[in-house]
Design an enzyme around this catalytic site. Sequence first.
Site, PDB file in Angstrom:
ATOM      1  N   ASP A  72       0.865  -1.187   0.000  1.00  0.00           N
ATOM      2  CA  ASP A  72       0.000   0.000   0.000  1.00  0.00           C
ATOM      3  C   ASP A  72       0.896   1.230   0.000  1.00  0.00           C
ATOM      4  OD1 ASP A  72      -2.320   1.417   0.019  1.00  0.00           O
ATOM      5  OD2 ASP A  72      -2.605   1.308   2.177  1.00  0.00           O
ATOM      6  N   GLY A  73       0.333   2.336  -0.442  1.00  0.00           N
ATOM      7  CA  GLY A  73       1.063   3.596  -0.349  1.00  0.00           C
ATOM      8  C   GLY A  73       1.910   3.916  -1.563  1.00  0.00           C
ATOM      9  N   ASN A  74       1.851   3.063  -2.608  1.00  0.00           N
ATOM     10  CA  ASN A  74       2.658   3.333  -3.818  1.00  0.00           C
ATOM     11  C   ASN A  74       2.313   4.685  -4.427  1.00  0.00           C
ATOM     12  OD1 ASN A  74       3.786   0.826  -3.622  1.00  0.00           O
ATOM     13  ND2 ASN A  74       2.602  -0.103  -5.261  1.00  0.00           N
ATOM     14  N   ASN A  76      -9.105  -2.821  -5.532  1.00  0.00           N
ATOM     15  CA  ASN A  76      -8.237  -2.094  -6.467  1.00  0.00           C
ATOM     16  C   ASN A  76      -8.779  -2.083  -7.904  1.00  0.00           C
ATOM     17  OD1 ASN A  76      -5.107  -3.013  -4.834  1.00  0.00           O
ATOM     18  ND2 ASN A  76      -6.297  -1.152  -4.631  1.00  0.00           N
ATOM     19  N   TRP A  77      -9.728  -2.994  -8.226  1.00  0.00           N
ATOM     20  CA  TRP A  77     -10.310  -2.979  -9.581  1.00  0.00           C
ATOM     21  C   TRP A  77     -11.094  -1.693  -9.818  1.00  0.00           C
ATOM     22  CZ3 TRP A  77      -8.114  -6.104 -12.729  1.00  0.00           C
ATOM     23  CH2 TRP A  77      -7.763  -7.400 -12.363  1.00  0.00           C
ATOM     24  N   TRP A 102       3.357   7.619  -2.238  1.00  0.00           N
ATOM     25  CA  TRP A 102       4.823   7.748  -2.267  1.00  0.00           C
ATOM     26  C   TRP A 102       5.223   8.577  -3.487  1.00  0.00           C
ATOM     27  CZ3 TRP A 102       8.701   6.598  -5.678  1.00  0.00           C
ATOM     28  CH2 TRP A 102      10.017   6.555  -5.174  1.00  0.00           C
ATOM     29  N   ARG A 156     -10.154   1.220  -9.487  1.00  0.00           N
ATOM     30  CA  ARG A 156      -9.280   2.335  -9.910  1.00  0.00           C
ATOM     31  C   ARG A 156      -9.533   2.699 -11.373  1.00  0.00           C
ATOM     32  NH1 ARG A 156      -4.461   2.802  -6.172  1.00  0.00           N
ATOM     33  NH2 ARG A 156      -5.589   1.997  -4.386  1.00  0.00           N
ATOM     34  N   ARG A 181       1.466   8.537 -10.161  1.00  0.00           N
ATOM     35  CA  ARG A 181       1.209   7.416  -9.243  1.00  0.00           C
ATOM     36  C   ARG A 181       1.778   6.105  -9.779  1.00  0.00           C
ATOM     37  NH1 ARG A 181      -2.620   7.859  -5.358  1.00  0.00           N
ATOM     38  NH2 ARG A 181      -3.295   5.735  -5.729  1.00  0.00           N
TER      39      ARG A 181
END
Length: 171
Positions: free
Chosen positions: A14-16, A62-63, A19, A65, A27
């Site tokens: 998580d957090g990619n 996550n799908w 970051w 997105r 992203r």
Amino acid sequence: MPTSLPRHVGIIMDGNGRWAQLRGQPRIEGHRVGADSVRDVTRAARQVGLEALTLYAFSSQNWARPADEAAAPMQLLRDYLVDERPEIMDNQIRLHAIGDLDRLPALVREPIDALCRDSAGHTGMTLTLALSYGGRESLARAARTLAARVVAGELAADAIDVDALGQALPT
Ligand code: FPP
């Protein structure tokens, strides 16, 4: 070398995106760096002697997105599976995948199926990739499996205990 180790470590990737955003980068760049760090983590886990490493790499949620942000991890995952195949095979790593794998595109599904099959007899570290995975989805699937066994007369409803549930879960 550490003197005492957990047997199994799980990492939620998580957090990619955050970051990368913090560094003024797209992203998707965060996903690329995240995928690179998986290579380092897997190697380190094997070197210190972990029995099992589970990477929660892509959740059921996550799908949702935007299409390009869901597609980028799939391409990175394929690159990882193709590039790391020799290392997985040479180091006796057993690859295992959990989640709703039917939702994965063929470009990921094919190298995963091949590597899971070809590494099934390995006795070194077990590397589990949780893909299209959700804890609640996984419990719902286990409930369906148990319900089908009850309907088929193979299992009494009151025999559904913690062990039976555990056995119906993918882990
Ligand atoms: C969550 O970060 C991470 C993802 C949605 C995908 C991570 C998967 C890969 C990079 C594919 C490569 C995987 C392997 C195992 C090589 P996020 O975007 O939710 O971060 P955020 O919380 O900052 O939004």
